[in-house]
Design an enzyme around this catalytic site. Structure first.
Site, PDB file in Angstrom:
ATOM      1  NE  ARG A 148     -10.713 -50.671 -39.009  1.00  0.00           N
ATOM      2  CZ  ARG A 148     -10.879 -49.786 -37.916  1.00  0.00           C
ATOM      3  NH1 ARG A 148      -9.525 -49.198 -37.684  1.00  0.00           N
ATOM      4  NH2 ARG A 148     -11.728 -49.812 -37.004  1.00  0.00           N
ATOM      5  CG  ASP A 149      -9.115 -50.925 -34.635  1.00  0.00           C
ATOM      6  OD1 ASP A 149      -7.948 -50.101 -34.502  1.00  0.00           O
ATOM      7  OD2 ASP A 149     -10.240 -50.365 -34.038  1.00  0.00           O
TER       8      ASP A 149
ATOM      9  CG  ASN B 245     -10.469 -52.829 -31.127  1.00  0.00           C
ATOM     10  OD1 ASN B 245      -9.534 -52.714 -31.755  1.00  0.00           O
ATOM     11  ND2 ASN B 245     -11.562 -51.862 -31.001  1.00  0.00           N
TER      12      ASN B 245
ATOM     13  CB  CYS C 106      -5.702 -45.652 -33.361  1.00  0.00           C
ATOM     14  SG  CYS C 106      -6.204 -44.504 -34.553  1.00  0.00           S
TER      15      CYS C 106
ATOM     16  CG  HIS D 111     -14.552 -49.476 -31.778  1.00  0.00           C
ATOM     17  ND1 HIS D 111     -14.539 -50.087 -32.893  1.00  0.00           N
ATOM     18  CD2 HIS D 111     -13.423 -48.936 -31.425  1.00  0.00           C
ATOM     19  CE1 HIS D 111     -13.060 -50.132 -33.368  1.00  0.00           C
ATOM     20  NE2 HIS D 111     -12.574 -49.260 -32.598  1.00  0.00           N
TER      21      HIS D 111
ATOM     22  CG  HIS E 183      -9.082 -49.325 -28.847  1.00  0.00           C
ATOM     23  ND1 HIS E 183      -8.114 -49.890 -29.493  1.00  0.00           N
ATOM     24  CD2 HIS E 183     -10.015 -48.690 -29.727  1.00  0.00           C
ATOM     25  CE1 HIS E 183      -8.585 -49.624 -30.790  1.00  0.00           C
ATOM     26  NE2 HIS E 183      -9.667 -49.042 -31.023  1.00  0.00           N
TER      27      HIS E 183
HETATM   28  P1  HMG Z   1      -5.009 -36.145 -47.104  1.00  0.00           P
HETATM   29  O1  HMG Z   1      -3.241 -36.004 -47.386  1.00  0.00           O
HETATM   30  O2  HMG Z   1      -5.605 -34.820 -46.653  1.00  0.00           O
HETATM   31  O3  HMG Z   1      -5.556 -36.448 -48.535  1.00  0.00           O
HETATM   32  O4  HMG Z   1      -5.302 -37.301 -46.412  1.00  0.00           O
HETATM   33  P2  HMG Z   1      -5.609 -36.059 -50.248  1.00  0.00           P
HETATM   34  O5  HMG Z   1      -6.901 -35.798 -50.420  1.00  0.00           O
HETATM   35  O6  HMG Z   1      -4.759 -34.486 -49.985  1.00  0.00           O
HETATM   36  O7  HMG Z   1      -4.687 -36.903 -50.800  1.00  0.00           O
HETATM   37  C1  HMG Z   1      -3.391 -37.151 -50.441  1.00  0.00           C
HETATM   38  C2  HMG Z   1      -2.694 -38.299 -51.065  1.00  0.00           C
HETATM   39  O8  HMG Z   1      -3.403 -39.286 -50.468  1.00  0.00           O
HETATM   40  C3  HMG Z   1      -2.834 -38.051 -52.669  1.00  0.00           C
HETATM   41  O9  HMG Z   1      -1.837 -39.104 -53.293  1.00  0.00           O
HETATM   42  C4  HMG Z   1      -4.163 -38.788 -52.621  1.00  0.00           C
HETATM   43  O10 HMG Z   1      -4.534 -39.742 -53.876  1.00  0.00           O
HETATM   44  C5  HMG Z   1      -4.225 -40.322 -51.769  1.00  0.00           C
HETATM   45  P3  HMG Z   1      -0.656 -38.461 -53.860  1.00  0.00           P
HETATM   46  O11 HMG Z   1      -1.049 -37.657 -54.780  1.00  0.00           O
HETATM   47  O12 HMG Z   1       0.179 -37.669 -52.787  1.00  0.00           O
HETATM   48  O13 HMG Z   1       0.208 -39.787 -54.402  1.00  0.00           O
HETATM   49  N1  HMG Z   1      -5.366 -40.484 -51.333  1.00  0.00           N
HETATM   50  C6  HMG Z   1      -5.726 -41.777 -51.250  1.00  0.00           C
HETATM   51  N2  HMG Z   1      -4.827 -43.025 -51.622  1.00  0.00           N
HETATM   52  C7  HMG Z   1      -5.600 -44.254 -51.139  1.00  0.00           C
HETATM   53  N3  HMG Z   1      -7.070 -44.274 -50.734  1.00  0.00           N
HETATM   54  C8  HMG Z   1      -7.592 -42.993 -50.368  1.00  0.00           C
HETATM   55  C9  HMG Z   1      -6.893 -41.859 -50.589  1.00  0.00           C
HETATM   56  N4  HMG Z   1      -7.312 -40.834 -50.476  1.00  0.00           N
HETATM   57  C10 HMG Z   1      -6.437 -39.938 -50.702  1.00  0.00           C
HETATM   58  N5  HMG Z   1      -8.844 -43.321 -49.617  1.00  0.00           N
HETATM   59  C11 HMG Z   1      -6.713 -38.769 -46.075  1.00  0.00           C
HETATM   60  C12 HMG Z   1      -6.789 -37.475 -46.110  1.00  0.00           C
HETATM   61  C13 HMG Z   1      -8.427 -38.983 -45.424  1.00  0.00           C
HETATM   62  C14 HMG Z   1      -6.742 -39.671 -47.284  1.00  0.00           C
HETATM   63  C15 HMG Z   1      -6.030 -39.452 -44.912  1.00  0.00           C
HETATM   64  O14 HMG Z   1      -6.024 -38.762 -43.387  1.00  0.00           O
HETATM   65  C16 HMG Z   1      -6.109 -41.030 -44.429  1.00  0.00           C
HETATM   66  O15 HMG Z   1      -5.881 -41.730 -45.383  1.00  0.00           O
HETATM   67  N6  HMG Z   1      -6.447 -41.064 -43.260  1.00  0.00           N
HETATM   68  C17 HMG Z   1      -6.887 -42.516 -42.782  1.00  0.00           C
HETATM   69  C18 HMG Z   1      -6.282 -42.709 -41.170  1.00  0.00           C
HETATM   70  C19 HMG Z   1      -6.779 -44.213 -41.021  1.00  0.00           C
HETATM   71  O16 HMG Z   1      -6.993 -44.907 -41.646  1.00  0.00           O
HETATM   72  N7  HMG Z   1      -6.750 -44.178 -39.662  1.00  0.00           N
HETATM   73  C20 HMG Z   1      -7.060 -45.345 -38.751  1.00  0.00           C
HETATM   74  C21 HMG Z   1      -8.407 -45.643 -39.013  1.00  0.00           C
HETATM   75  S1  HMG Z   1      -9.727 -44.921 -37.818  1.00  0.00           S
HETATM   76  C22 HMG Z   1      -9.563 -45.891 -36.379  1.00  0.00           C
HETATM   77  O17 HMG Z   1      -8.691 -46.613 -36.353  1.00  0.00           O
HETATM   78  C23 HMG Z   1     -10.468 -45.655 -35.404  1.00  0.00           C
HETATM   79  C24 HMG Z   1     -11.642 -46.592 -35.212  1.00  0.00           C
HETATM   80  O18 HMG Z   1     -11.004 -48.025 -35.163  1.00  0.00           O
HETATM   81  C25 HMG Z   1     -12.615 -46.209 -34.153  1.00  0.00           C
HETATM   82  C26 HMG Z   1     -11.817 -45.813 -32.861  1.00  0.00           C
HETATM   83  O19 HMG Z   1     -11.171 -46.442 -32.193  1.00  0.00           O
HETATM   84  O20 HMG Z   1     -11.985 -44.920 -32.399  1.00  0.00           O
HETATM   85  C27 HMG Z   1     -12.559 -46.728 -36.542  1.00  0.00           C
HETATM   86 MG    MG Z   2     -10.337 -48.474 -33.059  1.00  0.00          MG
END
Ligand code: HMG
Ligand code: MG
Length: 301
Positions: A15-16, A249, A240, A207, A209
């Site tokens: 994933r990450d 990581n 990220c 966690h 990086h």
């Molecule tokens: P948004 O644009 O505000 O969402 O994004 P929305 O609710 O307005 O929806 C916009 C569009 O996205 C719509 O589609 C929804 O259906 C779709 P459209 O009508 O435009 O075709 N949508 C989705 N599609 C699939 N799955 C879903 C989903 N939700 C809405 N769940 C949202 C808000 C949260 C969706 C967006 O910001 C997002 O997906 N963010 C994820 C970012 C991400 O994955 N980042 C990396 C992971 S975190 C990380 O790496 C940190 C970590 O490792 C810890 C660390 O290192 O610190 C965990």
């Molecule tokens: Mg991370």
């Protein structure tokens, strides 16, 4: 020195590690990675994310990956779910454990989740409720715990507050993410001390990086604080998408080597882990980010 006797490694490579890859990766390669990691003895593998494919295109095939992996008994296969839509898709894919993710900095929350910290926590409430109805355990992440790419310094108190809220809403474990890898060992100890006043230490994970090369010493600092769950990524894959320049990581192989040396049990086979990491590096055409893997592979010639 009172170190934990057992450590659980949460393998976040699929994933990450892969979320940040720009090139397309075949579902079969992702599945092979997860299967290799299961065979190496990992007991917890973060397989993918149910997030917007517009935001993180690489995770779009997560349902297919879940469908094709060979689930080993006793192994947890988890996914990230930022909202109800994500959890519904995860349930549809048969996922049994998920993670929600918040940030300790407002600017990062906006970039990563398109909403404020408060809004993200409010969004998680129905996720927790639906997960509870389905008997799904939820892990919580806090990002930017030792620095933010947009705001700079982040106060341990800000992390403690978000951690406390995630724990209070039912996350069984809260993983503290040094998203940009700028933390140092002293700051890490202070962080666990501060957050440990709000969330029991046995419910906290680290966690790290490795952007600044501090991840392994930060992890050791976590061990000294009594933390016994750490996230790591095979071959040090990852980064990220919303933290420019942040590298992967801490490498799982390097963590395992450290823990083996301390006599701390994990149940993971280092040789098989090295093979799993090198295989995915070959697929990606990437250098292996694990120092231990590089050394062992070079020694074999
Ligand atoms: P948004 O644009 O505000 O969402 O994004 P929305 O609710 O307005 O929806 C916009 C569009 O996205 C719509 O589609 C929804 O259906 C779709 P459209 O009508 O435009 O075709 N949508 C989705 N599609 C699939 N799955 C879903 C989903 N939700 C809405 N769940 C949202 C808000 C949260 C969706 C967006 O910001 C997002 O997906 N963010 C994820 C970012 C991400 O994955 N980042 C990396 C992971 S975190 C990380 O790496 C940190 C970590 O490792 C810890 C660390 O290192 O610190 C965990
Ligand atoms: Mg991370």
């Amino acid at each position: 020195m009172n170190l934990p006797q057992h450590v659980r490694l949460v393998e976040v490579g699929p994933r990450d590690g892969l979320q940040n890859e720009a090139q397309p990766i075949a579902v079969a390669d992702k599945v092979r990675l997860v299967d290799d990691l299961s065979a190496a003895g990992l007991s917890y593998i973060e397989v993918g994310s149910f997030v917007s494919p517009k935001w993180v295109p690489q995770m779009a095939g997560s349902a297919e990956v879940f469908a094709d992996i060979t689930a080993h008994p006793g192994v947890t296969y988890a996914a990230l779910t930022p909202n109800l839509k994500g959890l519904e898709a995860a349930i549809e894919a048969g996922v049994k454990e998920v993670a929600v993710f918040a940030a300790a900095s407002e600017a990062f929350s906006q970039r990563n989740l398109n909403c404020s910290i408060g809004e993200s926590l409010a969004r998680f409430a129905p996720v927790m409720e639906l997960a509870r109805q389905h008997g799904i355990q939820v892990r919580g992440y806090v990002s930017c715990v030792l620095g933010c790419p947009y705001e700079g310094q982040v106060a341990p108190q800000a992390v403690a507050q978000v951690g406390r809220e995630l724990y209070a809403m039912g996350c069984y474990e809260v993983s503290l993410g040094d998203t940009i890898g700028t933390g140092t060992a002293g700051a890490t100890r202070a962080l666990f001390e501060a957050v440990g006043r709000e969330v029991p230490r046995e419910r906290l994970a680290g966690h790290f990086h490795d952007t600044y090369g501090q991840a392994l010493s930060n992890l050791y600092a976590g061990l000294l604080e009594g933390i016994s769950v750490f996230d790591s990524s095979v071959a040090g894959l990852g980064g990220c998408p919303y933290a420019k320049g942040a590298t992967g990581n801490v490498a799982s192989e390097d963590v395992l080597y450290l823990l083996d040396g301390l006599g701390i049990h994990t149940g993971i086979d280092l040789d098989r882990l090295i093979a799993a990491g090198q295989r995915i590096c070959d697929v990606l055409g990437r250098a292996n980010g694990s120092r231990v893997a590089r050394a062992r592979l070079a020694a074999r010639g």
